[in-house]
Enzyme design. Structure first.
Site, PDB file in Angstrom:
ATOM      1  N   LYS A 104      17.388 -19.698 -34.502  1.00  0.00           N
ATOM      2  CA  LYS A 104      18.613 -19.548 -33.711  1.00  0.00           C
ATOM      3  C   LYS A 104      18.232 -19.227 -32.287  1.00  0.00           C
ATOM      4  CE  LYS A 104      23.074 -18.965 -33.228  1.00  0.00           C
ATOM      5  NZ  LYS A 104      23.029 -20.059 -32.241  1.00  0.00           N
ATOM      6  N   GLN A 125      13.138 -14.433 -28.410  1.00  0.00           N
ATOM      7  CA  GLN A 125      14.313 -14.570 -29.278  1.00  0.00           C
ATOM      8  C   GLN A 125      14.041 -14.030 -30.682  1.00  0.00           C
ATOM      9  OE1 GLN A 125      16.967 -16.600 -27.647  1.00  0.00           O
ATOM     10  NE2 GLN A 125      18.277 -15.551 -29.092  1.00  0.00           N
ATOM     11  N   LYS A 128      14.626 -10.250 -30.431  1.00  0.00           N
ATOM     12  CA  LYS A 128      16.031  -9.992 -30.087  1.00  0.00           C
ATOM     13  C   LYS A 128      16.923 -10.215 -31.303  1.00  0.00           C
ATOM     14  CE  LYS A 128      17.331 -12.027 -26.422  1.00  0.00           C
ATOM     15  NZ  LYS A 128      17.813 -12.954 -25.400  1.00  0.00           N
ATOM     16  N   LYS A 140      14.391 -21.840 -29.653  1.00  0.00           N
ATOM     17  CA  LYS A 140      14.910 -22.090 -28.301  1.00  0.00           C
ATOM     18  C   LYS A 140      14.653 -23.549 -27.969  1.00  0.00           C
ATOM     19  CE  LYS A 140      16.856 -20.038 -24.798  1.00  0.00           C
ATOM     20  NZ  LYS A 140      17.846 -18.930 -24.760  1.00  0.00           N
ATOM     21  N   ASP A 180      22.696 -21.917 -22.894  1.00  0.00           N
ATOM     22  CA  ASP A 180      21.853 -21.069 -22.044  1.00  0.00           C
ATOM     23  C   ASP A 180      22.078 -21.622 -20.635  1.00  0.00           C
ATOM     24  OD1 ASP A 180      19.400 -18.990 -22.302  1.00  0.00           O
ATOM     25  OD2 ASP A 180      18.868 -20.415 -20.758  1.00  0.00           O
ATOM     26  N   THR A 224      27.695 -12.132 -24.099  1.00  0.00           N
ATOM     27  CA  THR A 224      26.428 -11.689 -23.505  1.00  0.00           C
ATOM     28  C   THR A 224      26.688 -10.712 -22.353  1.00  0.00           C
ATOM     29  OG1 THR A 224      25.513 -13.838 -24.083  1.00  0.00           O
ATOM     30  CG2 THR A 224      24.190 -12.463 -22.631  1.00  0.00           C
ATOM     31  N   ASN A 255      27.685 -17.894 -16.862  1.00  0.00           N
ATOM     32  CA  ASN A 255      28.374 -17.309 -18.010  1.00  0.00           C
ATOM     33  C   ASN A 255      28.098 -15.815 -18.163  1.00  0.00           C
ATOM     34  OD1 ASN A 255      27.777 -16.704 -21.223  1.00  0.00           O
ATOM     35  ND2 ASN A 255      29.786 -17.567 -20.784  1.00  0.00           N
ATOM     36  N   SER A 392      27.166 -15.175 -31.697  1.00  0.00           N
ATOM     37  CA  SER A 392      26.858 -16.491 -32.278  1.00  0.00           C
ATOM     38  C   SER A 392      26.711 -16.373 -33.797  1.00  0.00           C
ATOM     39  CB  SER A 392      25.558 -17.046 -31.699  1.00  0.00           C
ATOM     40  OG  SER A 392      25.804 -17.713 -30.488  1.00  0.00           O
TER      41      SER A 392
HETATM   42  P1  NDP Z   1      24.448 -20.292 -16.451  1.00  0.00           P
HETATM   43  O1  NDP Z   1      23.868 -21.644 -16.264  1.00  0.00           O
HETATM   44  O2  NDP Z   1      25.863 -20.159 -16.882  1.00  0.00           O
HETATM   45  O3  NDP Z   1      24.280 -19.439 -15.112  1.00  0.00           O
HETATM   46  C1  NDP Z   1      23.034 -19.223 -14.530  1.00  0.00           C
HETATM   47  C2  NDP Z   1      23.234 -18.577 -13.190  1.00  0.00           C
HETATM   48  O4  NDP Z   1      21.971 -18.197 -12.660  1.00  0.00           O
HETATM   49  C3  NDP Z   1      23.839 -19.511 -12.174  1.00  0.00           C
HETATM   50  O5  NDP Z   1      24.593 -18.779 -11.247  1.00  0.00           O
HETATM   51  C4  NDP Z   1      22.608 -20.130 -11.524  1.00  0.00           C
HETATM   52  O6  NDP Z   1      22.826 -20.639 -10.231  1.00  0.00           O
HETATM   53  C5  NDP Z   1      21.689 -18.930 -11.481  1.00  0.00           C
HETATM   54  N1  NDP Z   1      20.290 -19.397 -11.503  1.00  0.00           N
HETATM   55  C6  NDP Z   1      19.717 -20.278 -12.371  1.00  0.00           C
HETATM   56  N2  NDP Z   1      18.442 -20.502 -12.059  1.00  0.00           N
HETATM   57  C7  NDP Z   1      18.200 -19.766 -10.979  1.00  0.00           C
HETATM   58  C8  NDP Z   1      17.056 -19.574 -10.184  1.00  0.00           C
HETATM   59  N3  NDP Z   1      15.893 -20.214 -10.441  1.00  0.00           N
HETATM   60  N4  NDP Z   1      17.158 -18.700  -9.144  1.00  0.00           N
HETATM   61  C9  NDP Z   1      18.325 -18.056  -8.909  1.00  0.00           C
HETATM   62  N5  NDP Z   1      19.450 -18.203  -9.627  1.00  0.00           N
HETATM   63  C10 NDP Z   1      19.383 -19.053 -10.637  1.00  0.00           C
HETATM   64  O7  NDP Z   1      23.466 -19.546 -17.462  1.00  0.00           O
HETATM   65  P2  NDP Z   1      23.752 -18.235 -18.339  1.00  0.00           P
HETATM   66  O8  NDP Z   1      24.651 -17.329 -17.617  1.00  0.00           O
HETATM   67  O9  NDP Z   1      24.098 -18.692 -19.692  1.00  0.00           O
HETATM   68  O10 NDP Z   1      22.287 -17.615 -18.424  1.00  0.00           O
HETATM   69  C11 NDP Z   1      21.790 -16.695 -17.443  1.00  0.00           C
HETATM   70  C12 NDP Z   1      20.615 -15.921 -18.025  1.00  0.00           C
HETATM   71  O11 NDP Z   1      21.042 -15.201 -19.200  1.00  0.00           O
HETATM   72  C13 NDP Z   1      19.421 -16.760 -18.493  1.00  0.00           C
HETATM   73  O12 NDP Z   1      18.231 -16.034 -18.291  1.00  0.00           O
HETATM   74  C14 NDP Z   1      19.669 -16.920 -19.987  1.00  0.00           C
HETATM   75  O13 NDP Z   1      18.485 -17.202 -20.687  1.00  0.00           O
HETATM   76  C15 NDP Z   1      20.213 -15.536 -20.308  1.00  0.00           C
HETATM   77  N6  NDP Z   1      20.984 -15.435 -21.541  1.00  0.00           N
HETATM   78  C16 NDP Z   1      22.097 -16.209 -21.734  1.00  0.00           C
HETATM   79  C17 NDP Z   1      22.843 -16.059 -22.903  1.00  0.00           C
HETATM   80  C18 NDP Z   1      24.132 -16.788 -23.105  1.00  0.00           C
HETATM   81  O14 NDP Z   1      24.821 -16.466 -24.083  1.00  0.00           O
HETATM   82  N7  NDP Z   1      24.518 -17.709 -22.245  1.00  0.00           N
HETATM   83  C19 NDP Z   1      22.393 -15.168 -23.984  1.00  0.00           C
HETATM   84  C20 NDP Z   1      21.256 -14.341 -23.646  1.00  0.00           C
HETATM   85  C21 NDP Z   1      20.569 -14.519 -22.470  1.00  0.00           C
HETATM   86  P3  NDP Z   1      23.006 -22.223  -9.992  1.00  0.00           P
HETATM   87  O15 NDP Z   1      24.400 -22.518 -10.432  1.00  0.00           O
HETATM   88  O16 NDP Z   1      22.770 -22.407  -8.545  1.00  0.00           O
HETATM   89  O17 NDP Z   1      21.964 -22.892 -10.828  1.00  0.00           O
END
Ligand code: NDP
Length: 460
Positions: A104, A125, A128, A140, A180, A224, A255, A392
């Site tokens: 997962k 993961q 976690k 993943k 993600d 999250t 997100n 999830s």
């Molecule tokens: P999203 O794609 O919804 O959002 C990611 C955000 O981070 C965007 O604002 C993006 O900006 C920014 N971002 C991405 N890459 C970079 C970078 N290299 N430098 C600076 N900013 C960056 O992703 P999520 O919110 O789903 O995920 C965010 C983090 O949380 C990740 O590390 C993910 O692995 C982790 N996570 C997510 C979960 C989930 O349920 N979604 C669960 C657990 C962990 P831009 O739009 O410009 O790319």
């Protein structure tokens, strides 16, 4: 007594040497995979006390086995853009560990995706998912596809091509992907549609993060971000502190960030900054979340446009500067290694009280040391952002029972889970003489559950 102490020290030294040997093997066998090495190092360093106390984990070769994925799949993803050009991306799925349940973990679409990124995420993961108390193993996946600037049709064609191959390896009882970075509700919809078409059956439990109208769970979208705030709230409460009246910075505007902001504000905090990969906004009166949601969830625009709606706010190019804004609580919710040593020192100089990692591995190892040395409350990703995968797992439970729970039911369960994760991390940290170190606590707590299951199941 003196002899005993000397013997214990000798044992610790032997275990350290053993752990170091296994780590050197990991580096040799996975050359140039720096993010993967970083994730392994963080876990290995925190396991020394548990390995010293329980040598069975060494005799059963758990470290050597747990770092090696059960399966790593890499595949071609061909698709056609709007101009008729053929494009090719690379897709991945790592099926890391199935000791306590089916694989997962989410899918990431971002140009930086490679084997190292997918393996670091998959490795984290495992622990976690074990921490959540749910029966889920670690996996993943993703692709080096950049969704930025792509039309809806291009996103759909790419996603369908990706699923055409991935569908051979996943299923509701074997491997259940979710979202993600770059994979949100829209992409999950297309992925699910393609899977359904290929299989010719409605296997709702094959993906999580689905739309609520077709098998998704209420509360998954928020899980999250809300979960990260719930975890930090537990840390704060233990020290007589709270979100109420605090100034908060949340990086990212995806997100995780959006729902971390929402919950922090609900608990009485003022969130003054957020970002995307181009830059950050600073709104000293508190950012307007409705505007951020409209720009990011509906219009897929850049965060810089925020100032067109709120001229009193500032926009700054580049992401690193966000950490120079004074705050009580910082929630890195964007991506890996976004807080380095310099940023951590800046936060400490500005008197930050707590860090909650909403993103995966957002702090470098050096940054973590700065926080721990300065007694900053530190909620590590494995524990603090486990709310997403927890809900999830609740979505999977609802799918297999063909039922759906109310938002309140799911949110209450999420709060309980985050509290349990906090308590078990705290307990393990205290048991191994590092009270308040939730990194060690979370790693040990997750590791022992998976390692014990691996021992029970033999050498496979
Ligand atoms: P999203 O794609 O919804 O959002 C990611 C955000 O981070 C965007 O604002 C993006 O900006 C920014 N971002 C991405 N890459 C970079 C970078 N290299 N430098 C600076 N900013 C960056 O992703 P999520 O919110 O789903 O995920 C965010 C983090 O949380 C990740 O590390 C993910 O692995 C982790 N996570 C997510 C979960 C989930 O349920 N979604 C669960 C657990 C962990 P831009 O739009 O410009 O790319």
């Amino acid at each position: 007594m003196a002899i005993l102490v000397k013997t214990e020290q000798a044992e610790v030294t032997i275990v350290k040497e053993y752990v170091n040997d296994v780590f050197e093997q990991v580096k040799k066998r996975n050359p140039n995979e720096v993010e993967f090495h970083q994730a392994v190092k963080e876990v290995f360093d925190s396991l020394i006390p548990v390995l010293t106390k329980n040598t069975k984990y060494i005799h059963h070769g758990i470290l050597e086995r747990i770092v090696e994925p059960e399966r790593m799949i890499s595949f071609r993803v061909p698709w056609v853009d709007d101009q008729g050009n053929v494009k090719v991306n690379r897709g991945f799925r790592v099926q890391y560990n199935s000791a306590i349940g089916p694989y997962k973990g989410g899918l990431r679409f971002h140009p930086s995706v490679n084997a190292s990124i997918i393996k670091f995420l998959g490795f984290e993961q495992i622990f976690k998912n074990a921490l959540t108390g749910q029966p889920i193993g670690g996996g993943k996946g993703g692709a080096d596809f950049d969704p930025k600037g792509k039309s809806d049709g291009e996103i759909m064609r790419f996603t369908q091509s990706f699923m055409t191959e991935l569908s051979k390896y996943i299923g509701p009882d074997t491997d259940i992907p979710a979202g993600d970075i770059g994979v949100g509700a829209r992409e999950i919809g297309y992925l699910f549609g393609q899977y359904k078409k290929i299989r010719g059956g409605y296997e709702a439990g094959v993906l999580t993060g689905k739309g609520v109208g077709y098998g998704g769970s209420l509360g998954r979208k928020e899980a999250t971000g809300y979960g990260t705030v719930y975890f930090v709230d537990e840390m704060l409460k233990d020290k007589g502190l709270s979100f109420s009246g605090s100034t908060v910075i949340v990086s990212g505007s995806g997100n995780v960030s959006i729902y971390a902001i929402e919950k922090a504000v609900q608990l009485g905090a003022k969130v003054v900054a957020c970002s995307d990969s181009s830059g950050y906004i600073y709104d000293k009166n508190g950012i307007n979340l409705d505007t951020v949601k409209q720009l990011k969830e509906v219009e897929y625009k850049r965060i810089s446009e925020y100032v067109n709606h709120h001229p009193e706010a500032e926009y700054h190019e580049g992401c690193a500067g966000i950490w120079s804004i004074p705050c009580d609580i910082a929630l890195p919710c964007a991506t890996q290694n976004e807080i380095d040593e310099a940023a951590a020192k800046q936060l400490v100089a500005n008197n930050v009280k707590a860090i909650g990692e909403g993103a995966n591995m957002p702090s470098t190892l050096e940054a973590i040391s700065v926080f721990l040395e300065n007694d900053v409350l530190f909620g590590p990703a494995k524990a603090a952002n486990a709310g997403g995968v927890s809900v999830s797992a609740l979505e999977m439970a609802q799918n297999s029972g063909r039922i759906s729970w109310s938002f309140e039911d799911v949110d209450n369960k999420l709060q309980e889970i985050m509290k349990d994760i906090y308590e078990s991390s705290k307990r393990s940290a205290a048991e191994y003489d590092v009270p308040g170190n939730f990194i060690v606590g979370a790693n040990i707590s997750g590791f022992t559950k998976v390692a014990d299951a691996m021992i029970s199941q033999g050498v496979i």
